[in-house]
Motif scaffolding. Structure first.
Motif, PDB file in Angstrom:
ATOM      1  N   PHE A   1       0.806  -1.366  -0.003  1.00 55.99           N
ATOM      2  CA  PHE A   1      -0.035   0.050   0.010  1.00 55.99           C
ATOM      3  C   PHE A   1       0.852   1.226   0.049  1.00 55.99           C
ATOM      4  O   PHE A   1       0.476   2.314   0.162  1.00 55.99           O
ATOM      5  N   GLY A   2       2.037   1.010  -0.192  1.00 59.94           N
ATOM      6  CA  GLY A   2       3.030   2.208  -0.014  1.00 59.94           C
ATOM      7  C   GLY A   2       2.904   3.534  -1.168  1.00 59.94           C
ATOM      8  O   GLY A   2       2.434   3.009  -2.450  1.00 59.94           O
ATOM      9  N   LEU A   3       2.842   4.536  -0.905  1.00 59.07           N
ATOM     10  CA  LEU A   3       2.539   5.605  -1.874  1.00 59.07           C
ATOM     11  C   LEU A   3       3.639   6.771  -1.782  1.00 59.07           C
ATOM     12  O   LEU A   3       4.027   7.038  -0.613  1.00 59.07           O
ATOM     13  N   GLU A   4       4.299   7.242  -2.610  1.00 58.19           N
ATOM     14  CA  GLU A   4       5.207   8.232  -2.622  1.00 58.19           C
ATOM     15  C   GLU A   4       4.397   9.414  -2.018  1.00 58.19           C
ATOM     16  O   GLU A   4       5.000  10.324  -1.392  1.00 58.19           O
ATOM     17  N   ALA A   5       3.197   9.707  -2.454  1.00 57.66           N
ATOM     18  CA  ALA A   5       2.366  10.817  -1.827  1.00 57.66           C
ATOM     19  C   ALA A   5       2.363  10.717  -0.351  1.00 57.66           C
ATOM     20  O   ALA A   5       2.321  11.824   0.294  1.00 57.66           O
ATOM     21  N   SER A   6       2.297   9.606   0.241  1.00 56.61           N
ATOM     22  CA  SER A   6       2.366   9.375   1.721  1.00 56.61           C
ATOM     23  C   SER A   6       3.676   9.719   2.347  1.00 56.61           C
ATOM     24  O   SER A   6       3.648  10.472   3.436  1.00 56.61           O
ATOM     25  N   THR A   7       4.831   9.424   1.643  1.00 56.04           N
ATOM     26  CA  THR A   7       6.075   9.518   1.948  1.00 56.04           C
ATOM     27  C   THR A   7       6.413  11.126   1.906  1.00 56.04           C
ATOM     28  O   THR A   7       6.980  11.743   2.769  1.00 56.04           O
ATOM     29  N   ARG A   8       5.780  11.762   0.895  1.00 51.47           N
ATOM     30  CA  ARG A   8       6.028  13.432   0.770  1.00 51.47           C
ATOM     31  C   ARG A   8       5.171  13.874   1.802  1.00 51.47           C
ATOM     32  O   ARG A   8       5.767  14.700   2.459  1.00 51.47           O
ATOM     33  N   ARG A   9       3.993  13.435   2.167  1.00 46.54           N
ATOM     34  CA  ARG A   9       3.123  14.054   3.227  1.00 46.54           C
ATOM     35  C   ARG A   9       3.851  13.887   4.612  1.00 46.54           C
ATOM     36  O   ARG A   9       3.944  14.891   5.376  1.00 46.54           O
ATOM     37  N   GLN A  10       4.420  12.801   5.006  1.00 43.33           N
ATOM     38  CA  GLN A  10       5.140  12.717   6.166  1.00 43.33           C
ATOM     39  C   GLN A  10       6.367  13.850   6.103  1.00 43.33           C
ATOM     40  O   GLN A  10       6.781  14.525   7.383  1.00 43.33           O
ATOM     41  N   GLY A  11       7.214  14.067   5.054  1.00 48.60           N
ATOM     42  CA  GLY A  11       8.175  14.756   5.317  1.00 48.60           C
ATOM     43  C   GLY A  11       7.760  16.358   5.333  1.00 48.60           C
ATOM     44  O   GLY A  11       8.377  16.811   6.074  1.00 48.60           O
ATOM     45  N   ASP A  12       6.456  16.559   4.725  1.00 52.14           N
ATOM     46  CA  ASP A  12       6.114  18.194   5.008  1.00 52.14           C
ATOM     47  C   ASP A  12       5.693  18.048   6.581  1.00 52.14           C
ATOM     48  O   ASP A  12       5.902  19.336   7.106  1.00 52.14           O
ATOM     49  N   TYR A  13       5.178  16.927   7.126  1.00 50.46           N
ATOM     50  CA  TYR A  13       4.982  17.302   8.530  1.00 50.46           C
ATOM     51  C   TYR A  13       6.349  17.234   9.462  1.00 50.46           C
ATOM     52  O   TYR A  13       6.278  18.067  10.469  1.00 50.46           O
ATOM     53  N   ALA A  14       7.522  16.885   9.018  1.00 45.92           N
ATOM     54  CA  ALA A  14       8.699  16.765   9.705  1.00 45.92           C
ATOM     55  C   ALA A  14       9.186  18.162   9.743  1.00 45.92           C
ATOM     56  O   ALA A  14       9.663  18.721  10.742  1.00 45.92           O
ATOM     57  N   ASP A  15       8.803  19.097   8.435  1.00 47.82           N
ATOM     58  CA  ASP A  15       9.244  20.308   8.560  1.00 47.82           C
ATOM     59  C   ASP A  15       8.555  21.542   9.512  1.00 47.82           C
ATOM     60  O   ASP A  15       9.011  22.001  10.428  1.00 47.82           O
ATOM     61  N   SER A  16       7.018  21.052   9.355  1.00 46.03           N
ATOM     62  CA  SER A  16       6.281  21.854  10.218  1.00 46.03           C
ATOM     63  C   SER A  16       6.278  21.722  11.680  1.00 46.03           C
ATOM     64  O   SER A  16       6.038  22.478  12.593  1.00 46.03           O
ATOM     65  N   LEU A  17       6.519  20.361  11.980  1.00 44.53           N
ATOM     66  CA  LEU A  17       6.601  19.999  13.449  1.00 44.53           C
ATOM     67  C   LEU A  17       7.979  19.946  14.040  1.00 44.53           C
ATOM     68  O   LEU A  17       8.310  19.956  15.390  1.00 44.53           O
ATOM     69  N   GLY A  18       9.086  20.531  13.237  1.00 41.04           N
ATOM     70  CA  GLY A  18      10.163  20.632  13.703  1.00 41.04           C
ATOM     71  C   GLY A  18      10.950  19.538  14.069  1.00 41.04           C
ATOM     72  O   GLY A  18      12.006  19.531  14.615  1.00 41.04           O
ATOM     73  N   ARG A  19      10.745  18.257  13.393  1.00 37.61           N
ATOM     74  CA  ARG A  19      11.512  17.265  13.378  1.00 37.61           C
ATOM     75  C   ARG A  19      12.708  17.157  12.256  1.00 37.61           C
ATOM     76  O   ARG A  19      12.733  17.742  11.529  1.00 37.61           O
ATOM     77  N   ARG A  20      13.784  16.370  12.860  1.00 35.84           N
ATOM     78  CA  ARG A  20      14.872  16.320  12.067  1.00 35.84           C
ATOM     79  C   ARG A  20      14.743  15.304  10.906  1.00 35.84           C
ATOM     80  O   ARG A  20      15.445  15.767   9.753  1.00 35.84           O
ATOM     81  N   GLY A  21      13.864  14.543  10.980  1.00 39.01           N
ATOM     82  CA  GLY A  21      13.443  13.509   9.876  1.00 39.01           C
ATOM     83  C   GLY A  21      12.161  12.869  10.085  1.00 39.01           C
ATOM     84  O   GLY A  21      11.373  12.986  10.870  1.00 39.01           O
ATOM     85  N   VAL A  22      12.080  11.741   9.264  1.00 39.85           N
ATOM     86  CA  VAL A  22      11.017  10.972   9.578  1.00 39.85           C
ATOM     87  C   VAL A  22      11.193   9.421  10.122  1.00 39.85           C
ATOM     88  O   VAL A  22      12.300   9.249  10.266  1.00 39.85           O
ATOM     89  N   TYR A  23      10.204   8.963  10.675  1.00 39.16           N
ATOM     90  CA  TYR A  23      10.395   7.784  11.293  1.00 39.16           C
ATOM     91  C   TYR A  23       8.826   6.853  11.334  1.00 39.16           C
ATOM     92  O   TYR A  23       8.015   7.653  11.111  1.00 39.16           O
ATOM     93  N   THR A  24       8.956   5.554  11.532  1.00 39.69           N
ATOM     94  CA  THR A  24       7.658   4.787  11.707  1.00 39.69           C
ATOM     95  C   THR A  24       7.661   4.110  13.168  1.00 39.69           C
ATOM     96  O   THR A  24       8.841   3.683  13.421  1.00 39.69           O
ATOM     97  N   PRO A  25       6.711   4.087  13.750  1.00 34.80           N
ATOM     98  CA  PRO A  25       5.515   4.520  13.435  1.00 34.80           C
ATOM     99  C   PRO A  25       5.366   5.732  13.998  1.00 34.80           C
ATOM    100  O   PRO A  25       5.622   5.976  15.137  1.00 34.80           O
ATOM    101  N   GLN A  26       4.648   6.871  13.282  1.00 32.30           N
ATOM    102  CA  GLN A  26       4.320   8.045  13.624  1.00 32.30           C
ATOM    103  C   GLN A  26       2.935   8.390  13.403  1.00 32.30           C
ATOM    104  O   GLN A  26       2.354   8.207  12.476  1.00 32.30           O
ATOM    105  N   MET A  27       2.393   8.870  14.475  1.00 30.00           N
ATOM    106  CA  MET A  27       1.148   9.450  14.265  1.00 30.00           C
ATOM    107  C   MET A  27       0.999  11.101  14.545  1.00 30.00           C
ATOM    108  O   MET A  27       1.676  11.490  15.462  1.00 30.00           O
ATOM    109  N   VAL A  28       0.400  11.591  13.566  1.00 33.13           N
ATOM    110  CA  VAL A  28       0.219  13.028  13.529  1.00 33.13           C
ATOM    111  C   VAL A  28      -1.288  13.309  13.912  1.00 33.13           C
ATOM    112  O   VAL A  28      -2.170  12.902  13.194  1.00 33.13           O
ATOM    113  N   ILE A  29      -1.511  14.155  14.925  1.00 31.67           N
ATOM    114  CA  ILE A  29      -2.891  14.527  15.418  1.00 31.67           C
ATOM    115  C   ILE A  29      -3.337  15.922  15.196  1.00 31.67           C
ATOM    116  O   ILE A  29      -2.578  16.774  15.644  1.00 31.67           O
TER     117      ILE A  29
END
Length: 241
Positions: A80-108
């Motif tokens: 079920f992998g989507l590049e759009a999902s990966t991009r969306r998580q990367g955008d959250y890393a920027d807005s939430l001030g994270r250094r990078g992405v990880y799993t499992p992450q929940m954004v509320i």
């Protein structure tokens, strides 16, 4: 990829100070959108996948499972992998001030995040956003159209997210090899429906296209561009269980 998240305390204090309480005359609150970024190749993810399944039984929460692609090279391409999902998580890393992405992450609510398996923190974040809602534009769905009332919350992007109710997947390679795992509210398409800049607006919803693709439901998400806060959201059921 599996990044330990610092405690939510600072984020919770910020949110409590920033959000305005809902007035008695306000419309019923929109569901809190919970986005789980997960992968079939991640052995830390199944507890978070199960928690998302529990949240899927609640009417006040709109949980969505976004399967990312950066685990695919480690032995098992996520079905079920989507590049759009990966991009969306990367955008959250920027807005939430994270250094990078990880799993499992929940954004509320687009505002807070936690390790997806940390049940207490996830539930605390949901409760916080419910008790301190930020007013969003009034949203109505009728006759295949989405209508947004006028507002001054800032420029927003409207997302249309098609999802399947549940899937059981047998993992043949990678960290979860030999396991059959269940995934809930699995995101299959992510589409920009349009933009909203404060004027009363109407958008046509391509319901027939998503129904023909076999999607169980759609999530309509109104997300502010400046900080990625989700101001309002709605769920549209397309298929019976």
């Amino acid at each position: 990829m599996k990044d330990p998240v610092t405690p939510l305390a600072a984020a919770l204090l910020w949110a409590a100070a920033s959000f305005c309480p809902q007035s008695a005359e306000a419309a019923p609150p929109a569901p809190v959108v919970v986005e789980l970024f997960t992968s079939q190749g991640c052995d830390s993810c199944p507890p978070a996948d199960r928690l998302l399944g529990e949240l899927a039984t609640r009417d006040d929460v709109l949980p969505l499972s976004f399967h990312v692609t950066y685990w695919d090279r480690l032995g098992w391409p996520d079905t079920f992998g989507l590049e759009a999902s990966t991009r969306r998580q990367g955008d959250y890393a920027d807005s939430l001030g994270r250094r990078g992405v990880y799993t499992p992450q929940m954004v509320i609510g687009g505002r807070l995040d936690a390790v997806g398996s940390q049940r207490r923190r996830v539930l605390e974040a949901i409760e916080l956003l419910q008790s301190h809602p930020e007013p969003g534009p009034a949203l109505a769905i009728e006759d295949g159209e989405l209508r947004l009332a006028a507002g001054d919350q800032g420029a927003c992007t409207l997302w249309l997210i098609g999802f399947d109710r549940a899937h059981d997947v047998t993992i043949e390679r990678g960290e979860n090899r030999g396991r059959t795992l269940r995934y809930h509210n699995v995101v299959r398409e992510i589409e920009r429906l349009g933009r909203w800049a404060g004027a009363a607006s109407t958008f046509e919803l391509p319901l027939a296209r998503y129904a023909a693709a076999g999607r169980a439901g759609l999530a309509v998400v109104v997300q502010r561009d400046a900080d990625r806060a989700i101001l309002t959201a709605a769920r549209i059921d397309l298929a019976a269980d």
